[in-house]
Design a protein around this motif. Structure first.
Motif, short mmCIF file in Angstrom:
data_model
loop_
_atom_site.label_atom_id
_atom_site.label_comp_id
_atom_site.label_asym_id
_atom_site.label_seq_id
_atom_site.Cartn_x
_atom_site.Cartn_y
_atom_site.Cartn_z
N LEU A 106 -44.95 -7.66 -6.69
CA LEU A 106 -45.59 -7.08 -5.34
C LEU A 106 -44.83 -5.58 -5.29
CD1 LEU A 106 -46.98 -7.73 -2.73
CD2 LEU A 106 -44.69 -8.19 -1.64
N ALA A 107 -43.72 -5.45 -5.68
CA ALA A 107 -43.32 -3.97 -5.52
C ALA A 107 -43.77 -3.33 -6.62
CB ALA A 107 -41.65 -4.17 -5.85
N ILE A 108 -44.16 -3.67 -7.77
CA ILE A 108 -44.78 -2.78 -8.77
C ILE A 108 -46.14 -2.35 -8.24
CG2 ILE A 108 -45.73 -2.85 -10.94
CD1 ILE A 108 -43.68 -4.66 -11.92
N ALA A 110 -47.20 -2.31 -5.18
CA ALA A 110 -47.26 -1.40 -3.93
C ALA A 110 -46.98 -0.06 -4.23
CB ALA A 110 -46.23 -2.27 -3.00
N ILE A 111 -45.69 -0.01 -5.08
CA ILE A 111 -45.20 1.35 -5.44
C ILE A 111 -46.17 2.20 -6.04
CG2 ILE A 111 -43.39 2.76 -6.43
CD1 ILE A 111 -41.43 0.25 -5.78
N PHE A 112 -46.82 1.69 -7.19
CA PHE A 112 -47.67 2.56 -8.06
C PHE A 112 -48.93 2.54 -7.65
CE2 PHE A 112 -44.14 1.39 -11.02
CZ PHE A 112 -44.13 2.37 -11.60
N GLY A 113 -49.45 1.41 -6.96
CA GLY A 113 -50.88 1.39 -6.34
C GLY A 113 -50.97 2.13 -5.25
N ILE A 114 -49.69 2.39 -4.39
CA ILE A 114 -49.90 3.27 -3.17
C ILE A 114 -49.69 4.59 -3.65
CG2 ILE A 114 -48.88 3.98 -0.90
CD1 ILE A 114 -48.32 0.89 -0.43
N GLY A 115 -48.73 4.90 -4.50
CA GLY A 115 -48.54 6.19 -5.00
C GLY A 115 -49.68 6.91 -5.73
N ALA A 179 -43.94 -9.60 -14.83
CA ALA A 179 -44.22 -9.08 -13.48
C ALA A 179 -45.32 -8.03 -13.41
CB ALA A 179 -43.07 -8.47 -12.54
N MET A 180 -45.39 -7.26 -14.30
CA MET A 180 -46.23 -6.02 -14.77
C MET A 180 -47.66 -6.72 -15.01
SD MET A 180 -44.43 -3.00 -16.69
CE MET A 180 -43.54 -4.06 -17.87
N VAL A 181 -47.69 -7.76 -15.92
CA VAL A 181 -48.97 -8.46 -16.14
C VAL A 181 -49.43 -9.06 -14.87
CG1 VAL A 181 -50.14 -10.20 -17.51
CG2 VAL A 181 -48.26 -8.80 -18.67
N PHE A 236 -53.85 -6.48 2.53
CA PHE A 236 -54.04 -7.08 1.16
C PHE A 236 -52.58 -7.59 0.65
CE2 PHE A 236 -54.13 -6.16 -3.25
CZ PHE A 236 -55.26 -7.06 -3.61
N LEU A 237 -51.53 -6.65 0.84
CA LEU A 237 -50.34 -7.01 0.00
C LEU A 237 -49.70 -8.47 1.01
CD1 LEU A 237 -48.61 -3.56 -0.07
CD2 LEU A 237 -49.53 -4.91 -1.83
N GLY A 238 -49.77 -8.58 2.28
CA GLY A 238 -49.47 -9.90 2.73
C GLY A 238 -50.27 -10.89 2.34
#
Length: 308
Positions: A106-108, A110-115, A179-181, A236-238
């Protein structure tokens, strides 16, 4: 805020009852007899089968079984599986690693997707925007197990940057590649959703007003555009928190992780309906808690919801 939270909690109760009732019905009313299957080809004596059915309340009417199951949920006593293990201990052993894996994914995403979505939305029609859309489309189109195998070969074997498998007691670096996969497909959706929302808000009237007031690009983007654009992304993230946990079966299988996915798959193969229902019920609770958190975040992102 407390009144709003109490009202949402009251709405959660019928959702939980309906979801668990449907889940219980689909698992326990399916064709076949799990007790008879325990004996394999030889089968079990009728007396032994009757004893097992009585022990697991399988000889009672469906609604009685469901009510007994709800009592176990409330008291956190799910009983034992067909191998004599406490299901609570099975859940306690499987969920921590899956929760850690899901939170990392989720962190991956959120950070990279939103950025990346923010940059693509602000530069709509440019090279970065086109490249981001192509990359996200590739992640959506390629199956998860293919991404996992490719990363194992390239990142794990060829480059040697990360462990190829996580094992039974994984640490942070062992879970980083899984986690990346796991986050690959969701990252693509977050990127595209953020990009679309930011591109729409960049041409909104309130953005032109903010610029007319003398706010610079950073202030307009951070204070107005990004905050308003995050509302659909947070939704979506929730919902994706529960999806990441329940969708980790393939990823955990590829990287040999003994989590919820592997335990559920093993329970399904063995016909242990009690374990399947109990673990899936916990996933339902995770879904409900995640959506409740999203509802509360709406008020923080959109003042109109808070004041209403």
């Amino acid at each position: 805020m407390l009144w709003y939270l109490g009202r949402r909690l009251l709405q959660v109760i019928p959702v939980f009852l309906g979801a668990t009732l449907l889940l219980y019905a689909m698992v326990f009313l399916r064709p076949g007899d799990p007790v008879a299957a325990l004996g394999g080809e030889r089968g079990l004596p009728d007396a032994v089968q009757d004893q097992i059915r009585a022990e697991y309340n399988l000889d009672k009417p469906f609604i009685v079984q469901y009510l007994l199951f709800l009592r176990g949920v409330v008291t956190l006593d799910f009983g034992v599986d067909f191998r004599g293990r406490e299901i609570t201990d099975v859940i306690a052993g499987a969920f921590p690693v899956t929760i850690q894996l899901a939170l990392m994914a989720l962190a991956i995403e959120a950070i990279f997707g939103i950025g990346f979505g923010l940059i693509a939305g602000m530069r709509k029609g440019g090279i970065f925007d086109a490249s981001a859309l192509v990359v996200s489309l590739v992640f959506i189109a390629v199956p998860t197990f293919v991404v996992g195998f490719v990363m194992q070969i390239v990142v794990g074997v060829k480059l040697g940057w990360l462990p190829v498998t996580a094992g039974r007691d994984p640490d942070f670096f062992s879970l980083l590649m899984p986690a990346m996969v796991l986050a690959a497909v969701s990252f693509a959706y977050v990127l595209r959703l953020t990009r679309t929302s930011v591109a729409e808000n960049m041409s909104a009237d309130y953005v032109r007003t903010a610029r007319a007031r003398g706010l610079n690009r950073t202030q307009v983007t951070g204070r107005h555009v990004l905050r308003n654009s995050l509302i659909p992304v947070v939704t979506f993230l929730g919902a994706d928190i529960g999806a990441l946990m329940s969708g980790a079966i393939i990823t955990e299988g590829i990287f040999n992780i003994n989590g919820v996915g592997g335990t559920l798959y093993d329970a399904i193969q063995r016909g242990e309906s009690v374990t399947v229902v109990s673990m899936t019920t916990v996933l339902v609770l995770v879904y409900i808690a995640a959506n409740l958190l999203v509802d509360l975040l709406y008020a923080a992102l959109d003042p109109r919801i808070r004041y209403a």
